[in-house]
Design a protein around this motif. Structure first.
Motif, PDB file in Angstrom:
ATOM      1  N   SER A 182     117.450  10.926  22.386  1.00 58.03           N
ATOM      2  CA  SER A 182     116.429  10.276  21.564  1.00 58.03           C
ATOM      3  C   SER A 182     116.770  10.357  20.072  1.00 58.03           C
ATOM      4  O   SER A 182     117.865   9.992  19.660  1.00 58.03           O
ATOM      5  CB  SER A 182     115.064  10.904  21.869  1.00 58.03           C
ATOM      6  OG  SER A 182     114.022  10.143  21.314  1.00 58.03           O
ATOM      7  N   ALA A 230     118.908   7.323  25.347  1.00 57.72           N
ATOM      8  CA  ALA A 230     117.641   6.747  24.891  1.00 57.72           C
ATOM      9  C   ALA A 230     117.426   7.006  23.402  1.00 57.72           C
ATOM     10  O   ALA A 230     116.354   7.413  22.970  1.00 57.72           O
ATOM     11  CB  ALA A 230     116.479   7.306  25.710  1.00 57.72           C
ATOM     12  N   ASN A 310     117.523   3.426  29.062  1.00 55.07           N
ATOM     13  CA  ASN A 310     116.616   3.118  30.166  1.00 55.07           C
ATOM     14  C   ASN A 310     116.349   1.619  30.203  1.00 55.07           C
ATOM     15  O   ASN A 310     115.891   1.041  29.214  1.00 55.07           O
ATOM     16  CB  ASN A 310     115.292   3.867  29.998  1.00 55.07           C
ATOM     17  CG  ASN A 310     115.382   5.322  30.418  1.00 55.07           C
ATOM     18  OD1 ASN A 310     115.826   5.628  31.521  1.00 55.07           O
ATOM     19  ND2 ASN A 310     114.978   6.214  29.537  1.00 55.07           N
ATOM     20  N   ASP A 314     110.758   3.138  29.952  1.00 56.31           N
ATOM     21  CA  ASP A 314     110.832   3.997  28.769  1.00 56.31           C
ATOM     22  C   ASP A 314     109.807   3.479  27.771  1.00 56.31           C
ATOM     23  O   ASP A 314     109.978   2.407  27.194  1.00 56.31           O
ATOM     24  CB  ASP A 314     112.239   3.967  28.161  1.00 56.31           C
ATOM     25  CG  ASP A 314     112.432   5.042  27.102  1.00 56.31           C
ATOM     26  OD1 ASP A 314     111.456   5.380  26.415  1.00 56.31           O
ATOM     27  OD2 ASP A 314     113.573   5.546  26.963  1.00 56.31           O
ATOM     28  N   HIS A 397     111.708   8.290  29.535  1.00 55.66           N
ATOM     29  CA  HIS A 397     112.337   8.696  28.282  1.00 55.66           C
ATOM     30  C   HIS A 397     112.811  10.142  28.336  1.00 55.66           C
ATOM     31  O   HIS A 397     113.870  10.485  27.790  1.00 55.66           O
ATOM     32  CB  HIS A 397     111.358   8.511  27.118  1.00 55.66           C
ATOM     33  CG  HIS A 397     111.952   8.824  25.786  1.00 55.66           C
ATOM     34  ND1 HIS A 397     112.928   8.044  25.207  1.00 55.66           N
ATOM     35  CD2 HIS A 397     111.727   9.855  24.911  1.00 55.66           C
ATOM     36  CE1 HIS A 397     113.276   8.566  24.039  1.00 55.66           C
ATOM     37  NE2 HIS A 397     112.570   9.658  23.841  1.00 55.66           N
TER      38      HIS A 397
END
Length: 432
Positions: A182, A230, A310, A314, A397
């Motif tokens: 992330s 992600a 994803n 997500d 996520h």
């Protein structure tokens, strides 16, 4: 009386004929055992003394011996706090095989928004067990919880300093890789821009691959893999780049205006609303070399760059921004086919470089298009993932990060076991 006592003592001390014949063999056996033990101890002492004059086994021989001993056994994992923060994870068996040294490949794991080093705990241990003689994993700890609100630049500076501390502490490492989830993907991109060192060798001779792979070092080490999961590489300001807003223009505008009230400077960076000292938004500057921060050159120096994304479910990071694609470049759903070895991988695009990107309209400035063009000047592999059949698909996520847990969590389908290869550490494993 004295005579009687002496007579009784004499009787007690004189065994019966039957008893004497039964005790004699046992006494002889005990004597032989003592002699045999003494001889073995002496022989062991001689062997230890002579061992001082024998050449030590080569690292390859020692590693082979450890691998042989480890067959059918789970490698022991050691964890130690690192100087400057975070924790180092490595295989105790690998340390024995290399006579107290550590593996040469350092893997830095970076958490996302409101995350912590604990997010990578299980993944780090499983990775080390999977490649005990090759990697030492460092779980970064410098950006945790509300520290992730401080902005991508400050987080990147902290990560860069932490990496330098680890490299200083582990002087035997020669290679480096980054694994980030992330927001951690943006932080890692900033950090490598700070840590990049141009190669002193000439870049004019040699082919294209030589230029890309030998262009520089990261923290003095050979860059190997840069892998994100992600990560919002294009920010969160575009349409459906923050999926839980359902693509509604009103909500997306409000989010860009108020994000900084919730997640501080990080929100400004994600929505490209920052203008520190009148400069362009940070994410736009991070797609090229900017002053003393060589963002693009740092990315180019890695042998592999992989973006996991994803394809659905997500709600935090959109498919386009995590895979660094334009809308029309996203694979069609009919092309999404599950991989036999990694069932949650549904599409793989090998090392694509954007040499003929779509020209932006002259009258319409599109920052997303600028970021795509800048980032795709270096080749990326894209791996699209779908947890559609997983019970944890609604939190995809986080599932994309925790999927390494296998059957110990619900992130994988029941067909997976903890010992099977997970869907993303495959990238580093396949490099060897």
């Amino acid at each position: 009386m004295i005579t009687a006592v002496a007579a009784s003592m004499g009787r007690a001390a004189t065994p019966a004929p039957g008893a004497q014949s039964s005790r004699l063999p046992r006494a002889v056996s005990r004597l032989r055992l003592v002699l045999r033990s003494s001889e073995a101890a002496a022989r062991s002492g001689r062997e230890r003394w002579m061992g001082c004059f024998r050449p030590a086994p080569s690292p390859a021989t020692a590693a082979a011996a450890v691998k042989e001993a480890m067959k059918g056994k789970r490698p022991e994992v050691e964890v130690e706090p690192a100087r400057g923060g975070g924790e180092d994870v490595w295989s105790a068996d690998a340390e024995v095989a290399q006579a107290g040294a550590f593996p040469e490949h350092l893997v830095i794991m970076v958490n996302g928004l409101v995350g912590s080093a604990d997010d990578w705990k299980f993944a780090a241990e499983q990775f080390v067990r999977r490649m005990p003689d090759k990697v030492i994993v460092h779980r970064s700890k410098c950006n945790s919880a509300t520290q992730t609100f401080d902005g991508v630049d400050l987080m990147g500076e902290r990560l860069a300093n932490e990496v330098l501390s680890v490299v200083e502490q582990r002087r035997g490492v020669k290679k480096i890789s980054f694994v980030a989830h992330s927001l951690g993907g943006l932080v890692a991109r900033y950090a490598i821009g700070r840590l990049y060192e141009p190669n002193s060798r000439s870049k004019s001779s040699g082919g294209r691959d030589d230029v890309e792979h030998l262009e520089g070092h990261i923290a003095g080490l050979e860059p190997m893999n840069f892998i994100t999961f992600a990560s919002p590489h294009l920010g969160s300001s575009g349409n459906k780049q923050l999926p839980f807003l359902c693509g509604l223009p009103f909500l997306e505008r409000r989010a860009s205006e108020t994000a900084h009230l919730i997640v501080g400077r990080t929100g400004k960076h994600l929505f490209l609303t920052d203008n520190d000292d009148g400069r362009r938004p940070l994410l736009l500057r991070m797609v090229d070399d900017s002053g003393d921060l060589q963002f693009r050159s740092a990315l180019r120096s890695f042998k592999r760059r992989v973006a996991y994304a994803n394809a659905n479910f997500d709600h935090m990071v959109g498919w386009r921004t995590s895979s660094i694609r334009r809308q029309h470049e996203l694979p069609k759903h009919r092309l999404l086919v599950r991989d036999e070895k990694y069932p949650h991988i549904v599409y793989v695009e090998k090392e694509v470089t954007d040499n003929n990107g779509t020209e932006a309209h002259a009258d319409l400035y599109d920052p997303e298009e600028e970021m795509i063009r800048g980032l795709t000047q270096v080749p990326w592999e894209r791996v699209d993932v779908s947890f559609q059949k997983s019970s944890q698909r609604l939190v995809a996520h986080n599932t994309i990060q925790y999927s390494v847990r296998g059957s110990r969590s619900h992130a994988y389908s029941n067909s997976h076991t903890k010992e099977q290869p997970n869907l993303y550490l495959q990238c580093l494993v396949d490099t060897y």
